[in-house]
Design a protein around this motif. Sequence first.
Motif, mmCIF file in Angstrom:
data_model
loop_
_atom_site.group_PDB
_atom_site.id
_atom_site.type_symbol
_atom_site.label_atom_id
_atom_site.label_comp_id
_atom_site.label_asym_id
_atom_site.label_seq_id
_atom_site.Cartn_x
_atom_site.Cartn_y
_atom_site.Cartn_z
ATOM 1 N N ASP A 4 34.702 39.864 25.974
ATOM 2 C CA ASP A 4 35.242 40.865 26.879
ATOM 3 C C ASP A 4 34.469 40.832 28.200
ATOM 4 O OD1 ASP A 4 36.894 42.903 27.737
ATOM 5 O OD2 ASP A 4 36.133 44.408 26.335
ATOM 6 N N ILE A 5 34.992 41.495 29.203
ATOM 7 C CA ILE A 5 34.302 41.669 30.478
ATOM 8 C C ILE A 5 33.219 42.708 30.232
ATOM 9 C CG2 ILE A 5 34.524 42.371 32.884
ATOM 10 C CD1 ILE A 5 37.545 41.604 32.639
ATOM 11 N N GLU A 6 31.957 42.290 30.416
ATOM 12 C CA GLU A 6 30.849 43.161 30.015
ATOM 13 C C GLU A 6 29.959 43.625 31.157
ATOM 14 O OE1 GLU A 6 28.942 40.727 27.090
ATOM 15 O OE2 GLU A 6 30.440 41.214 25.552
ATOM 16 N N GLY A 7 30.029 42.988 32.311
ATOM 17 C CA GLY A 7 29.134 43.390 33.383
ATOM 18 C C GLY A 7 29.367 42.604 34.657
ATOM 19 N N GLU A 8 28.400 42.696 35.545
ATOM 20 C CA GLU A 8 28.518 42.120 36.888
ATOM 21 C C GLU A 8 28.718 40.606 36.878
ATOM 22 O OE1 GLU A 8 28.878 44.282 39.330
ATOM 23 O OE2 GLU A 8 28.385 45.911 37.957
ATOM 24 N N GLU A 9 28.035 39.905 36.006
ATOM 25 C CA GLU A 9 28.195 38.445 35.945
ATOM 26 C C GLU A 9 29.620 38.070 35.552
ATOM 27 O OE1 GLU A 9 25.229 36.200 33.869
ATOM 28 O OE2 GLU A 9 23.609 37.443 34.678
ATOM 29 N N ASP A 10 30.197 38.810 34.634
ATOM 30 C CA ASP A 10 31.577 38.558 34.214
ATOM 31 C C ASP A 10 32.555 38.862 35.348
ATOM 32 O OD1 ASP A 10 30.739 37.786 31.678
ATOM 33 O OD2 ASP A 10 30.984 39.805 30.856
ATOM 34 N N PHE A 13 32.376 36.011 37.791
ATOM 35 C CA PHE A 13 33.066 34.856 37.225
ATOM 36 C C PHE A 13 34.581 35.023 37.340
ATOM 37 C CE2 PHE A 13 34.234 32.445 33.167
ATOM 38 C CZ PHE A 13 34.149 31.204 33.763
ATOM 39 N N LEU A 14 35.084 36.208 36.988
ATOM 40 C CA LEU A 14 36.512 36.505 37.073
ATOM 41 C C LEU A 14 37.010 36.408 38.515
ATOM 42 C CD1 LEU A 14 39.275 37.710 36.216
ATOM 43 C CD2 LEU A 14 38.189 39.975 36.347
ATOM 44 N N VAL A 15 36.348 37.082 39.426
ATOM 45 C CA VAL A 15 36.772 37.102 40.826
ATOM 46 C C VAL A 15 36.734 35.697 41.430
ATOM 47 C CG1 VAL A 15 36.122 37.935 43.133
ATOM 48 C CG2 VAL A 15 36.213 39.530 41.202
ATOM 49 N N ASP A 16 35.673 34.956 41.165
ATOM 50 C CA ASP A 16 35.570 33.591 41.708
ATOM 51 C C ASP A 16 36.706 32.715 41.201
ATOM 52 O OD1 ASP A 16 33.289 34.240 43.145
ATOM 53 O OD2 ASP A 16 31.910 33.268 41.722
ATOM 54 N N LYS A 17 36.985 32.776 39.916
ATOM 55 C CA LYS A 17 38.064 31.961 39.339
ATOM 56 C C LYS A 17 39.419 32.406 39.870
ATOM 57 C CE LYS A 17 40.174 29.095 36.588
ATOM 58 N NZ LYS A 17 40.943 28.151 37.401
ATOM 59 N N PHE A 18 39.641 33.711 39.955
ATOM 60 C CA PHE A 18 40.913 34.221 40.452
ATOM 61 C C PHE A 18 41.161 33.735 41.877
ATOM 62 C CE2 PHE A 18 43.064 37.665 42.855
ATOM 63 C CZ PHE A 18 44.343 37.437 42.374
ATOM 64 N N TYR A 19 40.198 33.887 42.754
ATOM 65 C CA TYR A 19 40.418 33.482 44.140
ATOM 66 C C TYR A 19 40.436 31.968 44.310
ATOM 67 C CZ TYR A 19 40.741 38.225 45.688
ATOM 68 O OH TYR A 19 41.182 39.510 45.865
ATOM 69 N N TRP A 51 35.749 45.475 42.013
ATOM 70 C CA TRP A 51 36.067 45.432 40.585
ATOM 71 C C TRP A 51 34.970 46.049 39.726
ATOM 72 C CZ3 TRP A 51 40.639 45.460 38.794
ATOM 73 C CH2 TRP A 51 41.665 44.926 39.568
ATOM 74 N N SER A 52 33.729 45.985 40.180
ATOM 75 C CA SER A 52 32.646 46.677 39.488
ATOM 76 C C SER A 52 32.882 48.182 39.513
ATOM 77 C CB SER A 52 31.300 46.352 40.142
ATOM 78 O OG SER A 52 30.273 47.096 39.547
ATOM 79 N N THR A 53 33.342 48.684 40.652
ATOM 80 C CA THR A 53 33.639 50.104 40.781
ATOM 81 C C THR A 53 34.848 50.486 39.932
ATOM 82 O OG1 THR A 53 32.666 50.200 42.983
ATOM 83 C CG2 THR A 53 34.264 51.917 42.434
#
Length: 124
Positions: A4-10, A13-19, A51-53
Amino acid sequence: MKKDIEGEEDIKFLVDKFYEDVNQDDLLSPVFNGYAHVDWSHHLPVMYNFWSTVLFGSMMYKGQPFPKHMHLPIERSHFTRWVSLFTHTIDTLFEGPKAEEAKQKAASIAHVFQLKMEMNGCLK
């Protein structure tokens, strides 16, 4: 099995891959790179904070995202594609309650933006 998405590193990773996918997309890339001339070195950290917020209540994001989107030359198909890519990215990388929440929040944000743009006569 994916985690699952657990924190800032995730989130990063998600944002970088998405963009990365957005930049390869025939419909979305021209808006981000051709029309808006997004400065990715600035935009990506803003999206990490956003996304962290949204997902963890970190309050790292300070801003108003909607006004920045009002004058973009976009149509309903852009929203559909954005949600589709975001959902695909999450499904590829993660699974679990927070991943499901992220997909729901993305769809909700896109829906609200689309409605606001329609009400303001901005949607092409």
